[in-house]
Scaffold this motif. Structure first.
Motif, mmCIF file in Angstrom:
data_model
loop_
_atom_site.group_PDB
_atom_site.id
_atom_site.type_symbol
_atom_site.label_atom_id
_atom_site.label_comp_id
_atom_site.label_asym_id
_atom_site.label_seq_id
_atom_site.Cartn_x
_atom_site.Cartn_y
_atom_site.Cartn_z
ATOM 1 N N CYS A 78 0.837 -1.206 0.000
ATOM 2 C CA CYS A 78 0.000 0.000 0.000
ATOM 3 C C CYS A 78 0.866 1.247 0.000
ATOM 4 O O CYS A 78 0.425 2.318 0.396
ATOM 5 N N THR A 80 3.097 1.844 -2.789
ATOM 6 C CA THR A 80 3.674 2.097 -4.111
ATOM 7 C C THR A 80 3.076 3.324 -4.804
ATOM 8 O O THR A 80 3.795 4.031 -5.500
ATOM 9 N N CYS A 81 1.796 3.561 -4.638
ATOM 10 C CA CYS A 81 1.173 4.689 -5.354
ATOM 11 C C CYS A 81 0.960 5.894 -4.451
ATOM 12 O O CYS A 81 0.973 7.021 -4.913
ATOM 13 N N HIS A 82 0.701 5.642 -3.204
ATOM 14 C CA HIS A 82 0.476 6.742 -2.256
ATOM 15 C C HIS A 82 0.940 6.269 -0.900
ATOM 16 O O HIS A 82 1.203 5.087 -0.704
ATOM 17 N N TYR A 86 -2.916 7.073 3.845
ATOM 18 C CA TYR A 86 -4.302 7.110 3.373
ATOM 19 C C TYR A 86 -5.193 6.256 4.257
ATOM 20 O O TYR A 86 -6.380 6.506 4.358
ATOM 21 N N GLU A 101 -12.479 -1.320 -0.396
ATOM 22 C CA GLU A 101 -11.395 -0.356 -0.641
ATOM 23 C C GLU A 101 -10.179 -1.076 -1.231
ATOM 24 O O GLU A 101 -9.610 -0.654 -2.243
ATOM 25 N N LYS A 104 -10.857 -2.221 -4.641
ATOM 26 C CA LYS A 104 -10.807 -1.096 -5.588
ATOM 27 C C LYS A 104 -9.362 -0.800 -5.989
ATOM 28 O O LYS A 104 -9.067 -0.567 -7.153
ATOM 29 N N MET A 105 -8.458 -0.822 -4.991
ATOM 30 C CA MET A 105 -7.040 -0.569 -5.294
ATOM 31 C C MET A 105 -6.536 -1.600 -6.298
ATOM 32 O O MET A 105 -5.794 -1.294 -7.212
ATOM 33 N N PHE A 109 -7.651 0.412 -9.701
ATOM 34 C CA PHE A 109 -6.410 1.160 -9.865
ATOM 35 C C PHE A 109 -5.231 0.272 -10.283
ATOM 36 O O PHE A 109 -4.124 0.763 -10.467
#
Ligand code: HEC
Length: 136
Positions: A78, A80-82, A86, A101, A104-105, A109
């Motif tokens: 969790c 790598t992108c942000h 979060y 959630e 969804k990632m 995404f």
């Protein structure tokens, strides 16, 4: 004959006005060939010979995730992108929302987290970040 003379002066008058407008524009600085190719900018600041600098690590906020099984997977996947921040930024969420959630990632995404790690992450979030059990 009279008409031709009138037309001549009319055209000449028009040309004079047009030339005046163009000249005015050039005077104002628009399209002035003298300015082409020259960019005005201040000269570089000259450094002092006794200047001193300090470099430090880029300040990355530390994310305080609750210890527990699955935390390592969260930190790995969790991140790598942000920031995993979060997660802690959210209010306590129902377990089903956490599952949605994480899905969804993965699906929307394209996180591409392996199946077993996805399971562990969902269980971790459901064990520490829901309305019933969230402590920090
Ligand atoms: C492939 C990139 C990617 C990965 C990996 C990723 N996320 Fe996200 N995440 C996003 C995007 C894109 C958003 C929405 C845009 C934003 O707010 O930055 C987002 C937003 C969020 C949000 C804010 C709420 C929302 O739905 O917008 C949370 C919570 C979240 N992610 C949790 C996670 C968790 C938990 C993991 C690990 C399982 C994870 N993310 C991994 C891309 C990713």
């Amino acid at each position: 004959m009279k008409n031709k003379v009138q037309a001549f002066f009319l055209v000449m008058g028009g040309l004079v006005i047009a030339a005046g407008v163009v000249y005015g524009q050039l005077k104002k600085g628009y399209y002035s060939p003298a300015e082409l190719g020259s960019l005005r900018q201040p000269a570089p600041v000259e450094l002092l010979s006794d200047s001193s600098y300090q470099a430090a690590a880029y300040p990355v906020p530390v994310v305080d995730l609750t210890p527990g099984d699955g935390r390592q997977e969260v930190q790995i996947y969790c991140n790598t992108c942000h920031s995993p921040r979060y997660i802690t930024m959210q209010p306590p969420l129902p377990a089903a929302t956490w599952e949605a959630e994480v899905n969804k990632m993965n699906k929307t995404f394209g996180a591409g987290i392996p199946e077993d790690s996805t399971r562990k992450i969902i269980l971790y979030l459901e064990a520490h970040y829901t309305v019933e059990n969230r402590k920090q």
